[in-house]
Design a protein around this motif. Structure first.
Motif, PDB file in Angstrom:
ATOM      1  N   ILE A  10      40.378   0.169   8.225  1.00 56.33           N
ATOM      2  CA  ILE A  10      39.919   0.204   6.838  1.00 56.33           C
ATOM      3  C   ILE A  10      40.342   1.538   6.215  1.00 56.33           C
ATOM      4  O   ILE A  10      40.174   2.591   6.816  1.00 56.33           O
ATOM      5  N   ARG A 339      35.312   6.310  -4.643  1.00 53.26           N
ATOM      6  CA  ARG A 339      33.863   6.547  -4.796  1.00 53.26           C
ATOM      7  C   ARG A 339      33.442   6.970  -6.190  1.00 53.26           C
ATOM      8  O   ARG A 339      32.704   7.920  -6.366  1.00 53.26           O
TER       9      ARG A 339
ATOM     10  N   ILE B 100      29.158  -1.380   3.043  1.00 53.83           N
ATOM     11  CA  ILE B 100      29.627   0.005   2.870  1.00 53.83           C
ATOM     12  C   ILE B 100      30.361   0.349   4.162  1.00 53.83           C
ATOM     13  O   ILE B 100      29.754   0.429   5.231  1.00 53.83           O
ATOM     14  N   VAL B 101      31.682   0.473   4.061  1.00 53.64           N
ATOM     15  CA  VAL B 101      32.510   0.618   5.251  1.00 53.64           C
ATOM     16  C   VAL B 101      33.076   2.038   5.289  1.00 53.64           C
ATOM     17  O   VAL B 101      33.454   2.593   4.245  1.00 53.64           O
ATOM     18  N   ALA B 103      35.962   4.620   6.071  1.00 52.74           N
ATOM     19  CA  ALA B 103      37.416   4.606   6.236  1.00 52.74           C
ATOM     20  C   ALA B 103      37.747   4.954   7.681  1.00 52.74           C
ATOM     21  O   ALA B 103      37.135   5.845   8.272  1.00 52.74           O
ATOM     22  N   LYS B 134      32.380  -1.576  -0.527  1.00 55.56           N
ATOM     23  CA  LYS B 134      32.700  -0.192  -0.877  1.00 55.56           C
ATOM     24  C   LYS B 134      33.198   0.514   0.383  1.00 55.56           C
ATOM     25  O   LYS B 134      32.781   0.164   1.497  1.00 55.56           O
ATOM     26  N   VAL B 135      34.081   1.494   0.178  1.00 60.59           N
ATOM     27  CA  VAL B 135      34.590   2.259   1.315  1.00 60.59           C
ATOM     28  C   VAL B 135      34.266   3.732   1.082  1.00 60.59           C
ATOM     29  O   VAL B 135      34.482   4.239  -0.024  1.00 60.59           O
ATOM     30  N   VAL B 136      33.736   4.410   2.100  1.00 61.95           N
ATOM     31  CA  VAL B 136      33.484   5.853   1.999  1.00 61.95           C
ATOM     32  C   VAL B 136      34.398   6.572   2.983  1.00 61.95           C
ATOM     33  O   VAL B 136      34.895   5.979   3.943  1.00 61.95           O
TER      34      VAL B 136
END
Lengths: 341, 341
Positions: A10, A339, B100-101, B103, B134-136
């Motif tokens: 990811i 974000r 919420i994945v 990276a 969403k990706v953090v």
């Protein structure tokens, strides 16, 4: 596209709302969970309950920083979800709130965000009717993440459907675009730019309601251009309806600060997120009346006509300038601003 | 309690589901967001839609590790939310899913969890009708966090209300307790214990339905004892109804592995989370018939009678042993097992 082409891990771009997000959803998620409600990929799922049509939507908010000019994560989390309902023609009724908090978050920040949630939900006329709180170790989060789920009732008079769209329909936007995305970018302090700009986070239902009051069926399609911006939602639409969308480059409303920041950073404002605007396809005959009504509503003062639907080129969004030039506007690729919501 | 006494920062214990969580919710959240639906603090919010009663519930899942014997975060996220509906007497209808994945998460883990979500929702007979991703950045999450929101319809025949509870009502549990919590603890590998144990994560609606088939009003109250365990949900109940709750210590169903781990670690099994069990207060006259029906349903084979409601001592949960001893069972304090769900 098959699953091997998704990549090995990811990446931030998978959360951009643009092409990578689409690929992930279409290749990895939809085939596994398939059903007709999910496949519509609309902003809110609509389900029937006796005579009523209920709209449900969920969103996680991971914005960084938590506080920024014009808002904070709590305000964003309420407005973000109620706006997904609003652009589905549904009046927001209730919110569910789920918090993932990082251990070590100062209690005053936690309390500030609870207050922001309370203020925003009262302003949007919804009650928070349930929730959950989880805490993760320091270093396993980033202050707090908020997931909101909003329940609304679809206005029975409205009829939003891309199938109603015909060449000649007009495109409007409720106000200046890109304020939210550029505000977040500047709030991070990574770029040496100063601007007197703030997030446009606000509830959209009052604007939608004003258009319904003109003529409930005048609006054929609506989206709030958050991640991926106006360009992404209009590309999705043009592909779905297999028609062309032409934007009048000079009509696209932009604050000077947003225009300047985009020029310096090489970003297209059409890719920058808004959190309190909608784009809509409306009937040509009612265009001026809709804009007139919208401009009377607080938050709708900047509503303008920005383009139209044409037969050709199918599936393409073009921006044309009064000097005769035209450029193809694509979906967001990669993620220049991770974000932001 | 006033807000200064909450402490200066969020601690892991605020997510335990026990006393600190209660304090945070009651001091910081409820006063800010007050409304009657939220204040009921039930597992699901119930709202009326024409003739139907809709139940809505949301939960964030932050379990660590993502994969453990008997399940994974995806399975847990589906079952956790549909079970909050089931113990509210509502048949699950649909799920919304928000990811919420972090990276850098390997794509195969992402795909494995999507499959776990698909399998669990099909087993629980619900469709995922909407969602968000969403990706953090790497280091700002822990693989993935999942928030699910479940929508159900309350069975019109059932009448769950603590106000119906009288001294003499009996308490049952659907099977052995603590399997999930101890499984997670062991899966972390921090403790040198081996046990052939797996999470009990499963959908509870089939069990609830079997009790409704005996007599819809036989069940007066139900909860799934997740964070905080059986002790916490029964303490909440005894305080609310201002009656005493007596548990028969030797009747509490425990696998040897759970008993052993709790003894070694100094934990009370009544504080350990289950993810596929419920505790219910039922009418004395129908006790045996309910247990008989429950035991016919897969997952209900271990259903037993564990205690009763008495007039005294009000607001207190006691565990009595056949040798005549008795001990007070309190809510969970602190958080011996963070992030078990």
């Amino acid at each position: 596209m098959n699953i091997e082409e998704l990549g090995k891990q990811i990446e931030l771009a998978h959360g951009s709302g643009g092409k990578s997000t689409h690929r992930l959803i279409e290749t990895a998620i939809l085939p596994a969970l398939k059903n007709s409600t999910l496949e519509s990929l609309s902003d809110a799922a609509v389900i029937n309950c006796e005579e009523k049509r209920l709209a449900l939507t969920t969103d996680s908010f991971v914005v960084h920083p938590l506080l920024f000019p014009g808002g904070s994560i709590g305000k964003l989390a309420i407005n973000g979800s109620v706006n997904d309902l609003a652009v589905s023609g549904a009046e927001p009724q209730a919110i569910l709130l789920s918090l993932i908090v990082e251990a070590g978050l100062p209690m005053e920040i936690f309390l500030r965000e609870i207050k922001a949630i309370a203020d925003a939900s009262s302003k949007a006329a919804v009650q928070v009717i349930g929730g959950d709180t989880k805490v993760v170790e320091h270093g396993k989060g980033d202050g707090m993440y908020i997931t909101t789920t909003a329940l609304g009732i679809v206005d029975p008079r409205i009829n939003l459907s891309p199938r109603r769209i015909k060449p000649g329909d007009q495109i409007i936007v409720s106000g200046p675009i890109g304020d939210h995305g550029i505000t977040i970018l500047l709030a991070r302090g990574e770029i040496d730019l100063e601007a007197n700009l703030q997030s446009d986070s606000r509830p959209l239902w009052p604007l939608v309601k004003s258009m319904i009051s003109v003529c409930p069926t005048a609006v054929k399609w609506m989206r709030d251009p958050t991640r991926g911006g106006v360009a992404t939602v209009l590309n999705e639409l043009s592909r779905e309806i297999k028609m062309g969308i032409v934007l009048f480059e000079e009509s696209i409303p932009l604050r000077e600060e947003v225009r300047g920041a985009c020029e310096i950073l090489g970003l297209d404002p059409l890719h920058i997120a808004c959190e309190g605007q909608f784009v809509a396809v409306v009937e040509k005959d009612l265009l001026s009346e809709l804009l007139k009504e919208l401009r009377k509503v607080p938050g709708g003062e900047g509503a303008v006509h920005i383009g139209e639907v044409r037969e050709k080129p199918p599936g393409v969004v073009l921006a044309v300038s009064t000097y005769g030039g035209s450029r193809r506007v694509d979906m967001l690729i990669g993620d220049p601003l991770p974000r932001i919501c």
